[in-house]
Design a protein around this motif. Structure first.
Motif, PDB file in Angstrom:
ATOM      1  N   HIS A 111       0.407  -1.493   0.032  1.00 53.01           N
ATOM      2  CA  HIS A 111      -0.092   0.010   0.152  1.00 53.01           C
ATOM      3  C   HIS A 111       1.023   1.704  -0.006  1.00 53.01           C
ATOM      4  O   HIS A 111       0.344   2.678   0.145  1.00 53.01           O
ATOM      5  N   HIS A 112       2.405   0.770   0.244  1.00 57.59           N
ATOM      6  CA  HIS A 112       3.210   2.299   0.018  1.00 57.59           C
ATOM      7  C   HIS A 112       4.740   2.084  -0.346  1.00 57.59           C
ATOM      8  O   HIS A 112       4.950   1.079  -0.988  1.00 57.59           O
ATOM      9  N   ALA A 113       4.134   3.004  -1.616  1.00 52.48           N
ATOM     10  CA  ALA A 113       5.090   3.089  -2.914  1.00 52.48           C
ATOM     11  C   ALA A 113       6.403   3.345  -2.654  1.00 52.48           C
ATOM     12  O   ALA A 113       6.989   4.300  -1.353  1.00 52.48           O
ATOM     13  N   ARG A 114       7.441   3.148  -2.895  1.00 50.64           N
ATOM     14  CA  ARG A 114       8.752   2.880  -3.252  1.00 50.64           C
ATOM     15  C   ARG A 114       9.231   3.074  -4.424  1.00 50.64           C
ATOM     16  O   ARG A 114       9.095   2.029  -4.913  1.00 50.64           O
ATOM     17  N   PRO A 115      10.757   3.581  -4.786  1.00 52.85           N
ATOM     18  CA  PRO A 115      11.107   2.867  -5.708  1.00 52.85           C
ATOM     19  C   PRO A 115      11.893   2.305  -5.976  1.00 52.85           C
ATOM     20  O   PRO A 115      11.733   1.358  -4.701  1.00 52.85           O
ATOM     21  N   PRO A 116      11.673   1.769  -7.498  1.00 52.01           N
ATOM     22  CA  PRO A 116      12.926   0.266  -7.987  1.00 52.01           C
ATOM     23  C   PRO A 116      13.306   0.160  -7.195  1.00 52.01           C
ATOM     24  O   PRO A 116      14.819   0.571  -7.290  1.00 52.01           O
ATOM     25  N   LEU A 117      14.117  -1.197  -6.095  1.00 53.22           N
ATOM     26  CA  LEU A 117      15.098  -1.421  -6.150  1.00 53.22           C
ATOM     27  C   LEU A 117      15.934  -3.000  -6.604  1.00 53.22           C
ATOM     28  O   LEU A 117      15.746  -3.493  -6.597  1.00 53.22           O
ATOM     29  N   THR A 118      17.114  -2.536  -7.168  1.00 50.82           N
ATOM     30  CA  THR A 118      17.636  -3.359  -7.892  1.00 50.82           C
ATOM     31  C   THR A 118      19.120  -3.999  -7.359  1.00 50.82           C
ATOM     32  O   THR A 118      19.607  -2.902  -6.283  1.00 50.82           O
ATOM     33  N   MET A 119      19.128  -5.422  -6.682  1.00 54.06           N
ATOM     34  CA  MET A 119      20.247  -6.016  -6.452  1.00 54.06           C
ATOM     35  C   MET A 119      21.055  -6.984  -7.020  1.00 54.06           C
ATOM     36  O   MET A 119      20.723  -6.615  -8.894  1.00 54.06           O
ATOM     37  N   ASN A 120      22.126  -7.485  -6.719  1.00 54.99           N
ATOM     38  CA  ASN A 120      23.038  -8.559  -7.664  1.00 54.99           C
ATOM     39  C   ASN A 120      22.552  -9.480  -7.835  1.00 54.99           C
ATOM     40  O   ASN A 120      21.164 -10.175  -8.369  1.00 54.99           O
ATOM     41  N   GLY A 121      22.417  -9.898  -9.376  1.00 58.25           N
ATOM     42  CA  GLY A 121      21.839 -11.556  -9.440  1.00 58.25           C
ATOM     43  C   GLY A 121      20.806 -11.656 -10.542  1.00 58.25           C
ATOM     44  O   GLY A 121      20.852 -12.228 -10.907  1.00 58.25           O
ATOM     45  N   GLY A 122      20.212  -9.971 -11.345  1.00 59.36           N
ATOM     46  CA  GLY A 122      19.484  -9.701 -12.051  1.00 59.36           C
ATOM     47  C   GLY A 122      18.060  -9.103 -11.668  1.00 59.36           C
ATOM     48  O   GLY A 122      17.133  -9.576 -12.374  1.00 59.36           O
ATOM     49  N   THR A 123      18.336  -9.415 -10.136  1.00 64.34           N
ATOM     50  CA  THR A 123      16.687  -8.697  -9.607  1.00 64.34           C
ATOM     51  C   THR A 123      16.778  -7.352  -9.425  1.00 64.34           C
ATOM     52  O   THR A 123      17.663  -7.185  -8.678  1.00 64.34           O
ATOM     53  N   THR A 124      15.361  -7.873  -9.693  1.00 63.09           N
ATOM     54  CA  THR A 124      15.193  -5.757  -9.710  1.00 63.09           C
ATOM     55  C   THR A 124      13.502  -6.022  -8.781  1.00 63.09           C
ATOM     56  O   THR A 124      12.509  -6.770  -9.189  1.00 63.09           O
ATOM     57  N   PHE A 125      13.229  -5.092  -7.532  1.00 63.93           N
ATOM     58  CA  PHE A 125      12.353  -5.697  -6.739  1.00 63.93           C
ATOM     59  C   PHE A 125      11.121  -4.036  -7.595  1.00 63.93           C
ATOM     60  O   PHE A 125      11.729  -3.005  -7.104  1.00 63.93           O
ATOM     61  N   TYR A 126      10.336  -4.101  -7.531  1.00 66.95           N
ATOM     62  CA  TYR A 126       8.939  -3.438  -7.953  1.00 66.95           C
ATOM     63  C   TYR A 126       7.945  -3.352  -6.829  1.00 66.95           C
ATOM     64  O   TYR A 126       7.211  -4.112  -7.071  1.00 66.95           O
ATOM     65  N   PHE A 127       7.231  -2.393  -6.843  1.00 65.33           N
ATOM     66  CA  PHE A 127       6.671  -2.213  -5.678  1.00 65.33           C
ATOM     67  C   PHE A 127       5.037  -1.449  -5.796  1.00 65.33           C
ATOM     68  O   PHE A 127       5.467  -0.854  -6.682  1.00 65.33           O
ATOM     69  N   VAL A 128       4.267  -2.613  -6.248  1.00 66.70           N
ATOM     70  CA  VAL A 128       2.989  -2.248  -6.818  1.00 66.70           C
ATOM     71  C   VAL A 128       1.963  -1.749  -6.032  1.00 66.70           C
ATOM     72  O   VAL A 128       1.776  -2.490  -4.826  1.00 66.70           O
TER      73      VAL A 128
END
Length: 214
Positions: A111-128
């Motif tokens: 329920h709370h916006a947050r910019p995408p978070l790019t991590m090592n190994g090809g994972t990017t977290f997108y907060f919907v």
């Protein structure tokens, strides 16, 4: 065309997919880790976390298959971490360290916006922040024809089941009785939703139940 599926999701004999009272010391709820004993010592699990060794066999095969052809994931906020309310910058980056085991785009329902978070190994977290349907649409686009895996937790899987959006499920039934926690299928009529069991396989430490839409 890719499927929307649940894979290697552990439940207890009495139907719980997580223990109660999740917190920083109990990411899966109290006693929740017991549900995953079948996977923790497998070769696949250890490889995912940069370790060597591990057991081979039926449980390991199912753990490995759960990652095949996955182009994107969807997680609930509880699955991402115990933080509640508005995010405090990038102070929390998940349970998994700098190299999460996903290696794909991961869409986190919140329920709370947050910019995408790019991590090592090809994972990017997108907060919907605009709901299940939006997360699924974005995940399908990111998967580019591969499968979308609904990783959990229990509440997110239940919501996608009620929405009729899941095509297949692999449940790993662990020989554990929790007695309390989060029930995965309580109040859900899988038959009415069109699911049929098409394979049951006994592993070393779990029974693997596979269901699909008929």
């Amino acid at each position: 065309m890719g499927k929307v599926r649940v894979a290697a999701f552990s439940i207890s004999l009495d139907g719980f997919g997580a223990g109660p009272r999740q917190d920083i010391n109990n990411p899966l709820g109290v006693r929740g880790l017991e549900l995953h004993e079948w996977a923790l010592n497998t070769e696949e699990f250890k490889k995912m976390h940069g370790q060597s060794g591990g057991t081979q066999g039926v449980d390991n095969d199912f753990a490995a298959q759960s990652f095949e052809n996955v182009g994107a994931w969807i997680l609930g906020r509880n699955m991402f971490g115990p933080v509640r309310g508005p995010w405090e910058g990038d102070s929390w980056k998940g349970w998994w360290g700098d190299t999460p085991p996903y290696h794909t785009p991961v869409f986190v329902l919140t329920h709370h916006a947050r910019p995408p978070l790019t991590m090592n190994g090809g994972t990017t977290f997108y907060f919907v922040t605009d709901g299940l349907e939006s997360a699924l649409q974005q995940a399908k686009e990111a998967a580019n024809g591969q499968d979308v895996r609904i990783g959990g937790g229990v509440s997110v899987i239940r919501q996608y089941l009620f929405a009729g959006q899941i095509d297949e499920m692999h449940l790993a039934v662990s020989p554990v009785v929790l007695g309390e926690g989060e029930q995965l299928l309580s109040g859900i009529n899988l038959s009415e939703l069109g699911f049929i069991p098409f394979k049951t396989v006994a592993g070393e430490k779990a029974t693997h139940l596979l269901l699909k839409k008929g």
